[in-house]
Design an enzyme around this catalytic site. Structure first.
Site, PDB file in Angstrom:
ATOM      1  N   ARG A 126       0.818  -1.217   0.000  1.00 54.26           N
ATOM      2  CA  ARG A 126       0.000   0.000   0.000  1.00 54.26           C
ATOM      3  C   ARG A 126       0.850   1.265   0.000  1.00 54.26           C
ATOM      4  O   ARG A 126       0.398   2.313  -0.452  1.00 54.26           O
ATOM      5  CB  ARG A 126      -0.987  -0.023   1.162  1.00 54.26           C
ATOM      6  CG  ARG A 126      -2.073  -1.084   0.977  1.00 54.26           C
ATOM      7  CD  ARG A 126      -2.994  -1.165   2.165  1.00 54.26           C
ATOM      8  NE  ARG A 126      -2.290  -1.531   3.377  1.00 54.26           N
ATOM      9  CZ  ARG A 126      -2.363  -2.710   3.971  1.00 54.26           C
ATOM     10  NH1 ARG A 126      -3.127  -3.652   3.448  1.00 54.26           N
ATOM     11  NH2 ARG A 126      -1.698  -2.961   5.068  1.00 54.26           N
TER      12      ARG A 126
ATOM     13  N   GLU B 293       4.635  -9.403  14.701  1.00 53.22           N
ATOM     14  CA  GLU B 293       3.896  -9.785  15.898  1.00 53.22           C
ATOM     15  C   GLU B 293       3.719 -11.302  15.953  1.00 53.22           C
ATOM     16  O   GLU B 293       3.606 -11.893  17.017  1.00 53.22           O
ATOM     17  CB  GLU B 293       2.503  -9.142  15.918  1.00 53.22           C
ATOM     18  CG  GLU B 293       2.472  -7.637  15.741  1.00 53.22           C
ATOM     19  CD  GLU B 293       2.542  -7.205  14.285  1.00 53.22           C
ATOM     20  OE1 GLU B 293       1.697  -7.609  13.467  1.00 53.22           O
ATOM     21  OE2 GLU B 293       3.478  -6.461  13.967  1.00 53.22           O
TER      22      GLU B 293
END
Length: 120
Positions: free
Chosen positions: A8, A45
């Site tokens: 993006r 994560e």
């Protein structure tokens, strides 16, 4: 140079590159760029990833602005900034459309002068 992070970040980096008349460098996930690259591994994560840049796209002394859509934990942005430095460039700033203020990303990349449009 404008260094846009997959994917993006490409939508933000491309018009900024065009409007400023600066070169566009793509930072992509490992294995997606066709020419010789330099890569760096970083923690997510939920695991690990690798990001890479074409070796010849960043030259010693190049001043770079890193652009992406979101700064959350800062892992990807930090990896890209450190990769630019390994290639001899300097990170003059980093720009994000969205900052997730409850996550540590802005602190992690504080030395890369982060700026964002909206903070949630």
């Amino acid at each position: 140079k404008i260094v846009a992070i997959e994917s993006r970040g490409f939508f933000l980096g491309a018009p900024v590159s065009y409007l400023l008349g600066k070169g566009l460098v793509l930072a992509r996930k490992k294995g997606k760029l066709p020419r010789p690259t330099m890569s760096v591994a970083y923690d997510l994560e939920y695991g690990q990833a690798e990001i890479e840049i074409h070796r010849e796209d960043i030259k010693p002394g190049d001043r770079c602005l890193v652009i992406d859509d979101l700064i959350a934990t800062g892992g990807t942005a930090f990896a890209v900034c450190s990769l630019i430095e390994q290639l001899g460039g300097s990170v003059e700033g980093s720009v994000f459309a969205i900052h997730l203020k409850d996550l540590p990303g802005a602190q992690k990349i504080a030395r890369f002068n982060p700026f964002w449009v909206v903070s949630y």
